[in-house]
Write an enzyme that holds these catalytic residues in place. Structure first.
Site, PDB file in Angstrom:
ATOM      1  CB  CYS A   1      63.106 -45.176  47.390  1.00 39.61           C
ATOM      2  SG  CYS A   1      62.867 -46.583  48.626  1.00 39.61           S
ATOM      3  CG  HIS A   2      66.870 -48.561  48.197  1.00 41.40           C
ATOM      4  ND1 HIS A   2      65.737 -48.480  48.696  1.00 41.40           N
ATOM      5  CD2 HIS A   2      67.777 -48.755  48.857  1.00 41.40           C
ATOM      6  CE1 HIS A   2      65.786 -49.142  49.901  1.00 41.40           C
ATOM      7  NE2 HIS A   2      67.209 -49.166  50.147  1.00 41.40           N
TER       8      HIS A   2
END
Length: 173
Positions: A103-104
């Site tokens: 994800c991030h």
């Protein structure tokens, strides 16, 4: 079995930590959580998971670990403001040790300037950042680059992320 460093702080994406960490432990690996100070508890952004921090960043060295795990949420963005976490991340990439970022999570890799020439994925909002950093962005559930870097986009990709991360750990032994 592998000793996996996990850089994590408040506002991590709950399942992006809990599901991979549980899977790594089920395979016999250890996961050591690292934040600014040991002994504190950090909370996921959904409020579903609380994680006790094992080690402070000043008490660990990258060479003491076999792999690095970077869960997503707002945690990586907060951690990359601290050069100690950026250098810790960079050390794993420079040493060609396994790195798992979902994800991030790749935001720490971006700040460490380690994505140039790499194929990777991440949450759609960091796609342009990854491309500016020189990565070839792939919009797919999991990307494995150079038998070292495993990246995924979001919580829906967790099964593929776990599968490829566990496979890479087995091959690295």
């Amino acid at each position: 079995m592998a000793k996996i460093a996990c850089l994590v702080t408040d506002m991590f994406e709950d399942v992006e930590y809990t599901k991979p960490a549980d899977a790594f432990k089920e395979e016999g690996h250890s996961v050591v959580t690292i934040e600014k100070e040991s002994g504190k508890t950090v909370e996921g952004k959904q409020g579903e998971a609380k994680v006790s921090i094992d080690e402070g960043i000043d008490n660990v060295k990258p060479e003491d670990f076999d792999a690095l795990f970077l869960p997503g949420g707002f945690s990586p963005d907060q951690l990359r403001a601290d050069e100690r976490f950026v250098q810790f991340t960079k050390s794993f990439m420079d040493a060609d040790k396994p790195v798992f970022a979902i994800c991030h999570g790749p935001q720490l890799l971006l700040t460490a300037k380690t994505l140039e020439g790499r194929t990777a994925t991440g949450f759609k909002s960091i796609k342009v950042d990854m491309e500016y950093a020189g990565a070839q962005y792939k919009d797919q559930e999991v990307v494995v680059c150079k038998d070292q870097l495993v990246t995924s986009r979001n919580p829906d990709d967790i099964p593929a992320f776990i599968r490829e991360s566990v496979k890479l750990l087995k091959n690295a032994q």
